[in-house]
Design a protein around this motif. Structure first.
Motif, PDB file in Angstrom:
ATOM      1  N   GLN A 197      -5.843  -0.440   0.685  1.00 30.45           N
ATOM      2  CA  GLN A 197      -6.253   0.491   1.741  1.00 30.45           C
ATOM      3  C   GLN A 197      -7.494  -0.024   2.463  1.00 30.45           C
ATOM      4  O   GLN A 197      -7.607   0.082   3.685  1.00 30.45           O
ATOM      5  N   ARG A 198      -8.433  -0.623   1.676  1.00 28.88           N
ATOM      6  CA  ARG A 198      -9.634  -1.194   2.295  1.00 28.88           C
ATOM      7  C   ARG A 198      -9.275  -2.374   3.195  1.00 28.88           C
ATOM      8  O   ARG A 198      -9.820  -2.527   4.292  1.00 28.88           O
ATOM      9  N   THR A 237       0.993   4.079  -2.843  1.00 34.43           N
ATOM     10  CA  THR A 237       0.599   5.436  -2.419  1.00 34.43           C
ATOM     11  C   THR A 237       1.698   6.440  -2.742  1.00 34.43           C
ATOM     12  O   THR A 237       1.434   7.533  -3.277  1.00 34.43           O
ATOM     13  N   ARG A 244      -4.276  -0.217  -5.232  1.00 35.44           N
ATOM     14  CA  ARG A 244      -3.949   0.621  -4.063  1.00 35.44           C
ATOM     15  C   ARG A 244      -5.171   0.812  -3.173  1.00 35.44           C
ATOM     16  O   ARG A 244      -5.084   0.657  -1.945  1.00 35.44           O
ATOM     17  N   ASP A 245      -6.307   1.117  -3.797  1.00 32.80           N
ATOM     18  CA  ASP A 245      -7.531   1.341  -3.015  1.00 32.80           C
ATOM     19  C   ASP A 245      -7.968   0.063  -2.299  1.00 32.80           C
ATOM     20  O   ASP A 245      -8.443   0.107  -1.164  1.00 32.80           O
ATOM     21  N   GLU A 246      -7.822  -1.110  -2.963  1.00 30.84           N
ATOM     22  CA  GLU A 246      -8.179  -2.380  -2.337  1.00 30.84           C
ATOM     23  C   GLU A 246      -7.274  -2.657  -1.136  1.00 30.84           C
ATOM     24  O   GLU A 246      -7.745  -3.124  -0.084  1.00 30.84           O
ATOM     25  N   CYS A 273       0.835  -1.210   0.000  1.00 33.89           N
ATOM     26  CA  CYS A 273       0.000   0.000   0.000  1.00 33.89           C
ATOM     27  C   CYS A 273       0.866   1.254   0.000  1.00 33.89           C
ATOM     28  O   CYS A 273       0.602   2.210  -0.741  1.00 33.89           O
ATOM     29  N   ILE A 296      -4.225   1.884  -9.461  1.00 31.64           N
ATOM     30  CA  ILE A 296      -4.997   2.687  -8.502  1.00 31.64           C
ATOM     31  C   ILE A 296      -6.035   1.828  -7.799  1.00 31.64           C
ATOM     32  O   ILE A 296      -6.244   1.945  -6.580  1.00 31.64           O
ATOM     33  N   GLU A 297      -6.709   0.936  -8.562  1.00 28.34           N
ATOM     34  CA  GLU A 297      -7.680   0.019  -7.952  1.00 28.34           C
ATOM     35  C   GLU A 297      -7.003  -0.890  -6.938  1.00 28.34           C
ATOM     36  O   GLU A 297      -7.544  -1.145  -5.857  1.00 28.34           O
TER      37      GLU A 297
END
Length: 554
Positions: free
Chosen positions: A330-331, A198, A326-328, A194, A323-324
């Protein structure tokens, strides 16, 4: 109720066309005469699998058809749901088999799938054969007996709905626990990934823009040369197109007064002059901006290399997918951080659902317990006249973990005499005793379930004399309540109590062996029962005994 049966070209049967009646009927015949063939044909009507070998040798097709009277059994819902014409007085089921192995099924001339035929068949006819006595040993059969007497279908459905909700939530809880454990084990790795994505400071469309910049800067000299050539052609002093157009305009304006057509020429050239003048300015400005900077090209290519490396590392093809990812990540990290709270919330929900299911299960247990006591009492009452004066019967209910059918485990316990302790019925009951228990259970169940036709296939195995007569009386009783009961039997005591008597016979002809069934007249019944009593040599005593069984006065 089964009104009529038609069989053509099935095994040993050339053609059978016979009426059947309500109440208690009997079918007799020597072993091997074809009684099992008739049952096999009925089984096909009830949705059993077919075998083309069942077609009579030499025939291309066999047909089995039955007519039912459903006027007293409220089955219209089945026909409406399946878009089949409903005729309560005459419902016709037909099954056709071809020598080529094809099978077709019809309900009131509507072609249907075998599964639908089976569904209807289960509501029309119950065929109880000797092997079904083995069901008495099965826990699910014992449970179904109690449930039928308890009439708890609605409560069972409510419980199963509550249990399914609880079971689903428990699976979600197990999955969440596994995910949390797995994520916690990978926490450092997830955090590293992550952070890496980021810090890469990713932007939508960045890669495409950088690739265009890199391509442009790599061809800076070619671009500059082309722009210079175009700029010179448009703007060079003395030879440029723009200056030539301006001179053309000046010349035409000089003759505009004497040549009216010159006005149109001036307008058209003026429009072109303005467009080319703007174009020349844009090309000149672009030429001034083109400048090769190796350091800037290196920076663009380095950024692209970084993006390409990340895409390869994370097995994606675009910055959008990075980006997807990275967001996953983070989740996932957020879920780990909030996992204790989510886990506690789901555990609370599971406990609430379990409590709801437990309440429904407790209600179901109460209904079953009451029904079990009723079965115990009624079954014992029915078994005493069947030659078991000291019989004891008990239904043991034990509590188990919540399951699809509740929290109860059922066991039928049996003892035929006072000296033997109660034990599971399958361990201590003889074949004849099991037959009597099953008949008594069927009699009880038939009172709770609106089943039009019940066929007993030699349920009297292992009994004789007075006991057989008592069993026949039970079947008589079952046949009085808008029900049709048919018993295939070898016992004269049972055969004599049938309101209608059929005989199955086998005959050897020039064309081969055939089997047939016919309704016996009063005199023929006397002869048949006398033969069952004494064998092929019928004595006067056997005739008199048969008349006495039939209560015929001569």
């Amino acid at each position: 109720m089964l009104k009529h049966l038609y069989i053509k070209n099935f095994t040993l049967i050339d053609e059978l066309d016979i009426d059947l009646f309500k109440g208690f009927s009997v079918i007799t015949g020597e072993t091997g005469a074809g009684k099992s063939i008739i049952l096999g044909a009925i089984g096909l009507l009830l949705g059993q699998r077919a075998d083309s070998k069942a077609i009579k040798q030499g025939a291309d097709k066999c047909v089995i058809e039955a007519q039912f009277d459903l006027s007293r059994y409220d089955m219209q819902d089945f026909f409406v749901e399946n878009d089949i014409e409903y005729d309560a007085d005459e419902t016709i089921i037909r099954r056709e088999l071809t020598a080529a192995g094809k099978s077709r099924a019809f309900i009131n001339d509507t072609p249907v799938q075998l599964s639908m035929l089976k569904e209807l068949g289960e509501r029309l006819v119950d065929v109880h054969s000797q092997h079904q006595n083995l069901l008495l040993n099965k826990q699910d059969f014992q449970m179904s007996v109690v449930d039928i007497i308890a009439d708890d279908a609605r409560q069972l459905a409510q419980y199963q709905q509550a249990f399914n909700a609880y079971h689903t939530a428990m699976k979600e809880l197990e999955t969440l626990r596994d995910d949390i454990e797995r994520n916690r084990q990978n926490l450092d790795f997830l955090q590293f990934q992550c952070d890496e994505l980021t810090h890469a400071n990713l932007h939508e469309g960045e890669q495409e823009e950088l690739e265009q910049q890199s391509d442009t800067m790599a061809h800076a000299e070619d671009i500059k040369s082309a722009l210079y050539t175009a700029d010179n052609a448009l703007s060079a002093e003395g030879t440029g197109v723009v200056e030539s157009l301006r001179n053309s305009l000046s010349a035409l304006r000089g003759i505009e007064r004497v040549l009216p057509a010159a006005e149109e020429f001036i307008q058209r050239i003026d429009s072109t002059y303005i467009e080319l003048k703007d174009l020349a300015q844009d090309i000149s400005s672009q030429l001034e901006r083109v400048d090769f900077d190796p350091a800037e090209l290196d920076a663009v290519n380095n950024r692209l290399d970084r993006l390409y490396d990340l895409e390869k590392k994370y097995h994606v093809e675009t910055v959008s997918e990075l980006i997807e990812k990275r967001d996953e990540l983070q989740r996932q990290l957020s879920n780990i951080e909030n996992s204790d709270e989510a886990l506690a919330e789901l555990e609370t929900r599971c406990q609430q659902l379990k409590t709801d299911a437990q309440k429904q299960a407790d209600t179901l247990t109460k209904l079953r317990t009451k029904a079990a006591r009723q079965v115990e009492k009624e079954l014992q009452t029915r078994l005493v006249p069947l030659g078991m004066p000291n019989v004891r019967f008990s239904i043991e209910m034990t509590t188990i973990e919540l399951g699809h059918n509740g929290q109860d485990k059922i066991a039928f316990l049996f003892s035929a005499n006072t000296s033997t302790p109660l034990q599971p019925v399958s361990q201590v009951a003889s074949g004849g005793e099991i037959a009597r228990v099953m008949l008594s259970l069927k009699a009880m169940i038939s009172g709770a379930v609106k089943l039009p036709t019940i066929i007993f296939d030699e349920i009297d195995t292992g009994v004789s004399g007075k006991i057989a007569e008592q069993m026949a009386q039970i079947m008589q009783e079952m046949g009085r309540n808008d029900r049709q009961v048919i018993s295939i039997t070898h016992l004269p005591q049972i055969a004599a109590l049938g309101a209608v008597h059929y005989k199955v016979e086998k005959e050897d002809t020039a064309q081969g062996t055939t089997s047939r069934m016919r309704q016996l007249s009063a005199d023929e019944r006397i002869t048949e029962i006398a033969q069952m009593l004494s064998g092929s040599d019928i004595s006067d005593a056997a005739i008199q005994n048969a008349k006495q069984l039939l209560k015929v006065k001569r």
